[in-house]
Design a protein around this motif. Structure first.
Motif, short mmCIF file in Angstrom:
data_model
loop_
_atom_site.label_atom_id
_atom_site.label_comp_id
_atom_site.label_asym_id
_atom_site.label_seq_id
_atom_site.Cartn_x
_atom_site.Cartn_y
_atom_site.Cartn_z
N ILE A 199 2.65 -8.75 -11.21
CA ILE A 199 1.82 -8.99 -10.75
C ILE A 199 1.34 -7.79 -9.73
O ILE A 199 1.76 -7.13 -9.51
CB ILE A 199 1.62 -10.29 -9.80
CG1 ILE A 199 3.04 -10.22 -8.89
CG2 ILE A 199 2.00 -11.44 -9.78
CD1 ILE A 199 2.47 -10.95 -7.89
N HIS A 200 0.02 -7.00 -9.54
CA HIS A 200 -0.91 -6.88 -8.33
C HIS A 200 -1.39 -7.37 -7.24
O HIS A 200 -2.66 -8.08 -8.51
CB HIS A 200 -1.09 -5.55 -8.76
CG HIS A 200 -1.24 -4.83 -7.48
ND1 HIS A 200 -2.10 -4.65 -6.47
CD2 HIS A 200 -0.44 -3.38 -7.57
CE1 HIS A 200 -1.69 -3.33 -5.82
NE2 HIS A 200 -0.68 -2.69 -6.81
N THR A 201 -2.04 -7.19 -6.00
CA THR A 201 -2.81 -8.41 -5.24
C THR A 201 -3.71 -7.38 -5.73
O THR A 201 -4.20 -5.69 -5.92
CB THR A 201 -2.47 -7.14 -3.56
OG1 THR A 201 -2.51 -6.02 -3.63
CG2 THR A 201 -1.62 -7.94 -3.01
N GLU A 228 7.22 2.57 -6.33
CA GLU A 228 6.34 2.59 -6.98
C GLU A 228 5.06 3.98 -7.05
O GLU A 228 5.14 4.06 -7.65
CB GLU A 228 5.37 1.10 -7.33
CG GLU A 228 4.27 0.96 -8.38
CD GLU A 228 2.89 1.93 -8.37
OE1 GLU A 228 2.33 2.09 -9.28
OE2 GLU A 228 3.28 1.34 -6.67
N GLU A 229 5.11 3.63 -6.01
CA GLU A 229 4.29 4.88 -5.31
C GLU A 229 4.16 6.36 -5.64
O GLU A 229 3.04 6.65 -5.57
CB GLU A 229 3.79 4.53 -3.78
CG GLU A 229 3.22 2.93 -3.19
CD GLU A 229 1.79 3.04 -3.47
OE1 GLU A 229 0.68 3.62 -4.40
OE2 GLU A 229 1.47 1.56 -3.32
N ILE A 230 5.44 6.38 -6.09
CA ILE A 230 5.78 7.87 -6.20
C ILE A 230 5.78 7.99 -7.45
O ILE A 230 6.56 9.00 -8.07
CB ILE A 230 6.91 7.97 -5.27
CG1 ILE A 230 8.37 7.70 -5.22
CG2 ILE A 230 6.57 8.41 -3.67
CD1 ILE A 230 9.25 8.48 -5.04
N ALA A 247 -0.05 -1.01 2.19
CA ALA A 247 -0.75 -1.09 2.15
C ALA A 247 -2.05 -1.05 0.55
O ALA A 247 -2.77 -1.57 0.94
CB ALA A 247 -1.79 -0.14 2.87
N CYS A 248 -0.76 -1.28 -0.19
CA CYS A 248 -1.00 -1.98 -1.42
C CYS A 248 -1.05 -3.55 -1.42
O CYS A 248 -0.41 -3.62 -3.13
CB CYS A 248 -0.35 -0.81 -2.26
SG CYS A 248 -0.56 -1.09 -3.95
N GLY A 249 0.07 -3.86 -0.17
CA GLY A 249 0.02 -5.70 -1.19
C GLY A 249 1.69 -5.87 -1.40
O GLY A 249 2.01 -6.56 -1.99
N HIS A 250 2.57 -4.89 -1.54
CA HIS A 250 4.14 -4.88 -2.89
C HIS A 250 4.68 -6.14 -1.87
O HIS A 250 5.77 -6.20 -1.78
CB HIS A 250 5.02 -3.52 -2.31
CG HIS A 250 4.27 -2.16 -3.77
ND1 HIS A 250 4.13 -0.98 -3.79
CD2 HIS A 250 2.81 -2.79 -3.37
CE1 HIS A 250 3.46 -0.52 -4.31
NE2 HIS A 250 2.30 -1.28 -4.43
N ASP A 251 4.75 -6.33 -0.59
CA ASP A 251 5.16 -7.02 0.46
C ASP A 251 4.80 -8.47 -0.43
O ASP A 251 5.47 -9.16 -0.21
CB ASP A 251 4.94 -6.95 1.89
CG ASP A 251 3.23 -7.29 2.56
OD1 ASP A 251 2.71 -6.98 1.37
OD2 ASP A 251 2.99 -6.91 3.26
ZN LIG Z 1 0.65 -1.32 -5.54
#
Ligand SMILES: [Zn+2]
Ligand SMILES: [Zn+2]
Length: 387
Positions: A158-160, A134-136, A98-102
């Motif tokens: 980068i980030h989405t 990253e999320e933690i 849900a954060c686009g890390h894929d």
């Molecule tokens: Zn993220």
């Protein structure tokens, strides 16, 4: 299989949708790590020994002298139940990218393979970081602790960005993301019968005063031109209607955009908590946990990233500030770098069950990152780029 056969729209799409179907949350990115490892190995990319259960650091270049740059992506998903409606939705219950890390993993993998094709021409080395957790707020710290990044001169990531469409990048120098700090307060008073406040030191009014009063740290202590957030998100005290409790607890988050504002917010909250508690006859235990720093893009590197993007036909917009945190900031506390928002459309915000990206942005992003790194290595190795 050559790198170029992987870096095509259809193959990137297949890789991305497979990751999206099988999201793995922080520190559990085993399958994702294996997928990336096997593809990099099949292309002869050198992998460094991180000694970590998940995540990978690849190294490309070094055939010609030059500096070491790092290109970083994150790989972890979130404990969110997907409701995006995409045909390749998560097959793992209660987990979702849900954060686009894929997207990040796939685009950076594409860039890594393009750079591998160009390895002989690179004026230096790129370390490609496939970061876990990253999320933690886990991955950046443990990657730095491996000692494998001591020679890195600049970092890129980068980030989405759901608010920008494919073809647009958000790039801006200066602070762009907040320090996502955490605090908790335990108030200790004395319990008594609810009818006999004279026998109590009631922590409840102290807690209520703090929940309201903490907002004045933002409105009365911080510069009004400096963005800051204090959110009390969890409060607990008492168990029934006729007993004054002994203790009360509250916790929340503080978001600031500069190191100085961060110090000011922490100190102001500490003073307010200790003195407010004392004014109600209570003792307070105040804990403030610093997580990642504010994310501050380097001026010259943001300009370089924007110019390179325009040269490839991207539209470039100044990225919006956000009070969300990002552990890429931990690398940028040590070395300069640039965090680039990639327009992936969709409209739904990060971490939302309906969040989704436009996979058509994968290939242009992979190409952009490869060009950015190659050009940056060349410019640092040119006589005027040294020093
Ligand atoms: Zn993220
Ligand atoms: Zn996130």
């Amino acid at each position: 299989m050559t790198s170029l056969s992987f870096v095509q729209e259809s193959t990137l799409f297949d890789f991305f949708t497979d990751l999206h179907r099988h999201p793995e949350t922080a520190k559990e990115e085993f399958r994702t790590t294996e997928k990336v490892r096997s593809l990099l190995s099949a292309h002869g990319v050198r992998l460094l020994d991180t000694g970590l259960p998940t995540g990978l650091i690849a190294q490309i270049g070094g055939h010609r002298p030059g500096p070491v740059l790092a290109l970083r992506c994150d790989m972890d998903a979130l404990p969110v139940a997907e409701d995006s409606g995409v045909p390749y939705a998560s097959e793992e219950k209660g987990k979702m990218h849900a954060c686009g890390h894929d997207f990040h993993t796939t685009a950076v993998l594409g860039a890594a393979l393009l750079l591998k094709e160009r390895e002989d021409a690179l004026h230096g080395t790129v370390k490609v970081l496939f970061q876990p957790g990253e999320e933690i707020n886990y991955g950046a710290e443990v990657f730095l602790a491996t000692g494998l990044l001591e020679d890195v001169r600049e970092y890129y990531a980068i980030h989405t960005c759901p608010e920008l469409e494919n073809g647009t990048l958000g790039i801006r120098p200066g602070p762009v993301m907040a320090a996502p700090d955490r605090f908790s307060v335990t108030l200790r008073g004395r319990g008594a019968h609810g009818a006999q406040p004279q026998n109590a030191l009631d922590p409840m009014p102290a807690m209520a005063a703090l929940i309201v009063g903490m907002q004045t740290v933002v409105s009365r202590r911080m510069n009004p031109f400096a963005p800051a957030v204090v959110s009390v998100t969890h409060a607990e005290a008492g168990r029934t209607w006729n007993v004054i409790p002994d203790t009360a607890f509250l916790e929340g988050t503080v978001r600031t955009m500069t190191p100085a504002d961060r110090d000011l917010a922490e100190e102001s909250l500490r003073q307010m908590v200790l003195h407010t508690a004392a004014s109600y006859g209570c003792e307070a235990d105040f804990r403030y946990l610093r997580q990642s720093a504010p994310l501050i893009n380097d001026e010259a590197l943001a300009r370089f990233a924007a110019e390179t993007a325009r040269g490839l036909g991207f539209a470039v917009r100044p990225q919006d500030d956000t009070m969300i945190g990002e552990d890429f900031a931990i690398y940028l506390e040590r070395r300069p770098g640039c965090f680039i928002r990639v327009g992936t459309g969709g409209g739904w915000p990060l971490h939302h069950p309906k969040f989704h990206v436009d996979p058509a942005a994968l290939l242009p992003t992979a190409r952009y990152l490869a060009v950015l790194i190659e050009k940056r290595l060349s410019s640092l190795s040119a006589p005027e780029g040294k020093g």
